[in-house]
Motif scaffolding. Structure first.
Motif, PDB file in Angstrom:
ATOM      1  N   LEU A  30      39.227  51.256  38.304  1.00  0.00           N
ATOM      2  CA  LEU A  30      40.469  49.859  38.771  1.00  0.00           C
ATOM      3  C   LEU A  30      40.784  51.477  39.854  1.00  0.00           C
ATOM      4  N   ARG A  31      41.058  50.298  40.787  1.00  0.00           N
ATOM      5  CA  ARG A  31      41.877  51.464  41.863  1.00  0.00           C
ATOM      6  C   ARG A  31      42.662  50.329  41.888  1.00  0.00           C
ATOM      7  N   TYR A  32      43.783  51.200  43.284  1.00  0.00           N
ATOM      8  CA  TYR A  32      44.925  50.108  43.832  1.00  0.00           C
ATOM      9  C   TYR A  32      44.357  50.879  45.290  1.00  0.00           C
ATOM     10  N   SER A  33      45.279  49.250  45.998  1.00  0.00           N
ATOM     11  CA  SER A  33      44.777  49.646  47.963  1.00  0.00           C
ATOM     12  C   SER A  33      46.281  49.816  47.528  1.00  0.00           C
ATOM     13  N   PRO A  34      47.399  50.973  49.164  1.00  0.00           N
ATOM     14  CA  PRO A  34      48.031  51.066  49.173  1.00  0.00           C
ATOM     15  C   PRO A  34      48.859  50.049  49.135  1.00  0.00           C
ATOM     16  N   GLY A  35      48.520  48.383  49.109  1.00  0.00           N
ATOM     17  CA  GLY A  35      48.678  47.888  49.307  1.00  0.00           C
ATOM     18  C   GLY A  35      49.670  46.949  48.033  1.00  0.00           C
ATOM     19  N   ALA A  36      48.926  48.055  47.075  1.00  0.00           N
ATOM     20  CA  ALA A  36      49.254  46.876  45.872  1.00  0.00           C
ATOM     21  C   ALA A  36      48.325  45.943  45.133  1.00  0.00           C
ATOM     22  N   ASP A  37      46.691  45.804  45.765  1.00  0.00           N
ATOM     23  CA  ASP A  37      45.922  44.843  45.708  1.00  0.00           C
ATOM     24  C   ASP A  37      44.805  45.472  44.754  1.00  0.00           C
ATOM     25  N   PRO A  38      44.779  45.500  43.306  1.00  0.00           N
ATOM     26  CA  PRO A  38      44.128  45.275  42.218  1.00  0.00           C
ATOM     27  C   PRO A  38      42.251  45.827  42.711  1.00  0.00           C
ATOM     28  N   HIS A  39      41.743  46.777  42.572  1.00  0.00           N
ATOM     29  CA  HIS A  39      40.403  46.905  43.147  1.00  0.00           C
ATOM     30  C   HIS A  39      39.370  46.946  42.187  1.00  0.00           C
ATOM     31  N   VAL A  62      36.373  48.555  41.376  1.00  0.00           N
ATOM     32  CA  VAL A  62      35.119  49.363  42.097  1.00  0.00           C
ATOM     33  C   VAL A  62      33.416  48.796  41.951  1.00  0.00           C
ATOM     34  N   ASP A  63      33.368  48.908  40.817  1.00  0.00           N
ATOM     35  CA  ASP A  63      32.016  48.037  40.515  1.00  0.00           C
ATOM     36  C   ASP A  63      31.558  46.979  40.381  1.00  0.00           C
ATOM     37  N   LEU A  64      32.608  46.339  40.915  1.00  0.00           N
ATOM     38  CA  LEU A  64      32.420  44.793  41.415  1.00  0.00           C
ATOM     39  C   LEU A  64      32.328  44.709  42.648  1.00  0.00           C
ATOM     40  N   GLY A  65      33.180  45.826  43.461  1.00  0.00           N
ATOM     41  CA  GLY A  65      33.316  45.653  44.975  1.00  0.00           C
ATOM     42  C   GLY A  65      34.232  44.382  44.627  1.00  0.00           C
ATOM     43  N   LEU A  66      35.148  44.271  44.269  1.00  0.00           N
ATOM     44  CA  LEU A  66      36.433  43.171  43.461  1.00  0.00           C
ATOM     45  C   LEU A  66      37.792  43.695  44.995  1.00  0.00           C
ATOM     46  N   VAL A  67      38.197  43.349  45.526  1.00  0.00           N
ATOM     47  CA  VAL A  67      39.343  43.050  45.721  1.00  0.00           C
ATOM     48  C   VAL A  67      41.182  41.801  45.854  1.00  0.00           C
ATOM     49  N   VAL A  68      41.251  42.048  44.788  1.00  0.00           N
ATOM     50  CA  VAL A  68      41.958  40.949  44.620  1.00  0.00           C
ATOM     51  C   VAL A  68      43.283  40.882  45.437  1.00  0.00           C
ATOM     52  N   ARG A  69      43.469  40.464  46.716  1.00  0.00           N
ATOM     53  CA  ARG A  69      44.515  40.120  47.628  1.00  0.00           C
ATOM     54  C   ARG A  69      45.367  39.093  47.289  1.00  0.00           C
ATOM     55  N   ALA A  70      46.592  38.983  47.836  1.00  0.00           N
ATOM     56  CA  ALA A  70      47.508  37.562  48.393  1.00  0.00           C
ATOM     57  C   ALA A  70      47.143  37.268  49.516  1.00  0.00           C
ATOM     58  N   GLN A  71      47.814  35.686  49.347  1.00  0.00           N
ATOM     59  CA  GLN A  71      47.309  34.234  50.959  1.00  0.00           C
ATOM     60  C   GLN A  71      48.256  33.265  50.724  1.00  0.00           C
ATOM     61  N   ARG A  72      49.443  33.430  51.583  1.00  0.00           N
ATOM     62  CA  ARG A  72      50.604  33.085  51.444  1.00  0.00           C
ATOM     63  C   ARG A  72      50.002  31.084  51.364  1.00  0.00           C
ATOM     64  N   ALA A  73      50.836  30.333  50.456  1.00  0.00           N
ATOM     65  CA  ALA A  73      50.268  29.204  50.083  1.00  0.00           C
ATOM     66  C   ALA A  73      51.987  28.201  50.345  1.00  0.00           C
ATOM     67  N   TRP A  84      43.468  39.620  34.502  1.00  0.00           N
ATOM     68  CA  TRP A  84      42.502  38.972  34.055  1.00  0.00           C
ATOM     69  C   TRP A  84      41.891  40.554  34.062  1.00  0.00           C
ATOM     70  N   VAL A  85      41.792  41.632  35.119  1.00  0.00           N
ATOM     71  CA  VAL A  85      41.107  42.362  35.830  1.00  0.00           C
ATOM     72  C   VAL A  85      41.239  43.493  34.900  1.00  0.00           C
ATOM     73  N   TRP A  86      42.689  43.549  34.213  1.00  0.00           N
ATOM     74  CA  TRP A  86      42.938  44.222  33.775  1.00  0.00           C
ATOM     75  C   TRP A  86      42.029  44.320  32.634  1.00  0.00           C
ATOM     76  N   ASP A  87      41.848  43.081  31.504  1.00  0.00           N
ATOM     77  CA  ASP A  87      41.238  42.724  30.599  1.00  0.00           C
ATOM     78  C   ASP A  87      39.729  42.980  30.486  1.00  0.00           C
ATOM     79  N   TYR A  88      39.463  43.079  32.374  1.00  0.00           N
ATOM     80  CA  TYR A  88      38.017  43.049  32.248  1.00  0.00           C
ATOM     81  C   TYR A  88      37.893  45.199  32.231  1.00  0.00           C
TER      82      TYR A  88
END
Length: 166
Positions: free
Chosen positions: A114-123, A125-136, A102-106
């Motif tokens: 679009l930038r990536y954090s050093p941990g490979a999280d998509p960011h 910039v203009d939305l102030g959105l970082v997509v991280r992952a959490q264990r479930a 979805w990020v790439w399509d956006y």
């Protein structure tokens, strides 16, 4: 009986909308810890001092980060947090690869940065959105971070406490 890895279905979650760099659901960036707790209709939360003077308010559904008593970053819990919609898409508790697509399509549709954090999280910039992952349990689900301003260096903007978790 509820287990530690149980994930709420979307119909069991509150539903919030992101107003980029302004608010996420009822939380406006710049609010004080007391204002955030009132907006969440919650009793006293767990506040602690984090790195570099950051105040961390952990509430069952999210983590709010404050500098100088002003809300500047919100992390939504992937398992039980509210569902946040951006541009018609839900972002919380989803398979990370689907949200990254979805990020790439956006980016393609809006010519967004679009930038990536050093941990490979998509960011986004203009939305102030970082997509991280959490264990479930045995899987990972999306735990988005919402930022109160446009940031080029997300690694140093987001509190170190957030990067330590998975």
């Amino acid at each position: 009986m509820s287990g530690v890895w149980d994930v709420k279905r979307d119909d069991e979650r509150d539903h919030w909308v992101l107003d980029p760099l302004v608010s996420v659901g009822p939380l406006r960036f710049g609010m004080s810890p007391d204002e955030v707790m009132a907006a969440l209709h919650a009793g006293p939360g767990s506040c602690s001092r984090g790195s570099l003077g950051v105040v961390v308010l952990s509430y069952r559904r999210l983590t709010a980060y404050f500098r100088a008593e002003c809300l500047y970053c919100v992390a939504i819990d992937a398992l039980v947090g509210p569902q946040v919609t951006v541009d018609g898409t839900t972002l919380v508790g989803r398979v990370p690869s689907e949200v990254e697509q979805w990020v790439w399509d956006y980016v393609d549709r809006h010519d967004a940065e679009l930038r990536y954090s050093p941990g490979a999280d998509p960011h986004l910039v203009d939305l102030g959105l970082v997509v991280r992952a959490q264990r479930a349990g045995d899987v990972a689900l999306t735990r988005p971070l919402f930022l109160g301003e446009r940031v080029d260096d997300v690694w140093h903007y987001v509190p170190i406490e957030e990067w330590r978790g998975f």
